[in-house]
Each structure stands twice: as structure tokens, then as C-alpha cells.
Design a protein around this motif. Structure first.
Motif, PDB file in Angstrom:
ATOM      1  N   GLU A  27       0.829  -1.209   0.000  1.00  0.00           N
ATOM      2  CA  GLU A  27       0.000   0.000   0.000  1.00  0.00           C
ATOM      3  C   GLU A  27       0.865   1.262   0.000  1.00  0.00           C
ATOM      4  O   GLU A  27       0.543   2.251  -0.650  1.00  0.00           O
ATOM      5  N   ASP A  55      -7.823  -1.180  -4.442  1.00  0.00           N
ATOM      6  CA  ASP A  55      -7.416  -1.824  -3.197  1.00  0.00           C
ATOM      7  C   ASP A  55      -7.749  -3.298  -3.329  1.00  0.00           C
ATOM      8  O   ASP A  55      -8.877  -3.651  -3.659  1.00  0.00           O
ATOM      9  N   ARG A  57      -6.776  -7.540  -1.827  1.00  0.00           N
ATOM     10  CA  ARG A  57      -6.173  -8.346  -0.769  1.00  0.00           C
ATOM     11  C   ARG A  57      -5.596  -9.580  -1.405  1.00  0.00           C
ATOM     12  O   ARG A  57      -6.249 -10.207  -2.238  1.00  0.00           O
ATOM     13  N   PHE A  79      -4.793 -13.091   4.241  1.00  0.00           N
ATOM     14  CA  PHE A  79      -4.740 -12.207   3.083  1.00  0.00           C
ATOM     15  C   PHE A  79      -4.195 -10.854   3.525  1.00  0.00           C
ATOM     16  O   PHE A  79      -4.546 -10.354   4.583  1.00  0.00           O
ATOM     17  N   VAL A  80      -3.318 -10.307   2.684  1.00  0.00           N
ATOM     18  CA  VAL A  80      -2.652  -9.059   3.037  1.00  0.00           C
ATOM     19  C   VAL A  80      -3.181  -7.942   2.133  1.00  0.00           C
ATOM     20  O   VAL A  80      -3.337  -8.147   0.926  1.00  0.00           O
ATOM     21  N   ALA A  81      -3.457  -6.778   2.718  1.00  0.00           N
ATOM     22  CA  ALA A  81      -3.928  -5.637   1.932  1.00  0.00           C
ATOM     23  C   ALA A  81      -2.822  -5.158   0.997  1.00  0.00           C
ATOM     24  O   ALA A  81      -1.671  -4.975   1.408  1.00  0.00           O
ATOM     25  N   LYS A  82      -3.176  -4.991  -0.269  1.00  0.00           N
ATOM     26  CA  LYS A  82      -2.217  -4.561  -1.308  1.00  0.00           C
ATOM     27  C   LYS A  82      -2.898  -3.521  -2.182  1.00  0.00           C
ATOM     28  O   LYS A  82      -4.117  -3.380  -2.148  1.00  0.00           O
TER      29      LYS A  82
END
Ligand code: ATP
Ligand code: GLN
Length: 149
Positions: A27, A55, A57, A79-82
């Protein structure tokens, strides 16, 4: 116009007039690459004016490694925010855009993300119905900047 010395594209890439550079990044990378106030406007300076950001994930080495003890299943928690940046450019701009994204988006730690390069068959401007080069080129974009110098 700052001349960007881009690498030549590898020979396994299918030939196309246009490509989509699709980058899944941290991010915080977004600010570095696009932000007018905080970042260095890296892409704008190059004449890249068309960008779509979402945005998202994702699950990859980063999500996987933190949760490996629990098995490598996809579950809500890993899951990672990307951010996903999609940039359609003409062939001769691809390597410079990729270089710039790597330059600004890399920390060297797991989780920096990936870039996917996708051939694009056509570009159509909805307002005018223009297609191809006419639709892909933008006011104040790379081509206008290079024509002016
Ligand atoms: P015009 O009619 O002059 O083309 P417009 O407002 O209809 O103007 P743009 O603002 O240029 O069209 O583009 C619309 C949206 O499409 C942008 O907000 C952006 O999300 C996306 N977009 C445009 N060009 C690109 C590109 N080259 N790569 C990625 N996304 C793009
Ligand atoms: N290739 C376009 C131009 O030179 C710019 C494309 C983009 O901004 N994504 O005008």
C-alpha cells in the motif's frame, strides 16, 4: 523530457502494440509512485497520465510465511492488503514503466509484490470512438512530451 533508459524486453513476450503493466504492490508504494504531494510523481514526470488503482487483498509468500504453521491454506486472516496498479502503455514505454515501479516500490523485504505484463489487443476511447494509437495517447502524455522536445 527525462530520457529513461529502459531494458529491452525479453524475447518470450508476445508481440503487441499495447501492454498492460499490472503491479500488485505494498500500500505504501502507491504514494511513492503516484502521489503529487508526498511522492516524487515518478510516473507523471515520465508522461504516464493514465493509471487505474484498486485496493486488493492477496495471498503470496508474505501471507503464506506468517501463517505456515497453520498449513498453507487460504483463510480470512492471511490475506494481506495490497494495491493493484494497472497502466496501459504502448510497447516502447513498457520497460521504463516497469523499471520505475521497481525503483519506487521495492524495499527488498518479502511482500514487495509482483508485476504482470499483459498484451492488450486494443484501446477504445468511449467519448470519441477512437481506437488504437489515437485512443491510447493522452493529452500531456509521453508522446506529446517527446514531440515537444
Ligand atoms: P477522454 O474522453 O479525454 O479520454 P475520459 O475521462 O473519458 O477522458 P480518462 O480520464 O482518460 O478518460 O480515463 C478514464 C479512466 O480510465 C481513468 O480514470 C483511468 O482509471 C482509466 N485509464 C485511462 N487510461 C488508462 C491507461 N492508459 N492505463 C490504465 N488506466 C487508464
Ligand atoms: N502512451 C500514452 C501517451 O504517450 C500514455 C499512456 C499512459 O499514460 N498510461 O500519451
Amino acid at each position: 523530457l527525462p530520457l529513461i533508459r529502459a531494458q529491452t524486453s525479453p524475447d518470450y513476450i508476445p508481440d503487441s502494440k499495447f501492454y498492460k503493466v499490472e503491479a500488485i504492490l505494498r500500500e505504501c508504494a502507491l504514494v511513492l509512485i503516484t502521489d503529487m504531494f508526498h511522492g516524487n510523481k515518478a510516473l507523471l514526470k515520465m508522461g504516464i497520465r493514465g493509471v487505474t488503482v484498486s485496493d486488493v487483498r492477496g495471498f503470496g509468500a508474505q501471507g503464506g510465511s506468517t501463517e505456515r504453521q497453520g498449513g498453507s491454506e487460504f483463510s480470512e486472516g492471511n490475506f494481506v492488503a495490497k494495491v493493484k496498479m494497472e497502466i496501459v502503455v504502448s510497447k516502447d514505454q513498457v520497460e521504463a514503466v516497469i523499471d520505475k515501479i521497481i525503483e519506487e516500490g521495492r524495499t527488498g523485504e518479502i511482500g514487495d509484490g509482483k508485476i504482470f505484463l499483459v498484451p492488450v489487443a486494443d484501446v477504445i476511447r468511449v467519448r470519441t470512438g477512437e481506437r488504437g494509437e489515437k485512443a491510447e495517447r493522452m493529452t500531456g502524455g509521453w508522446y506529446e512530451m517527446s514531440a515537444a522536445t
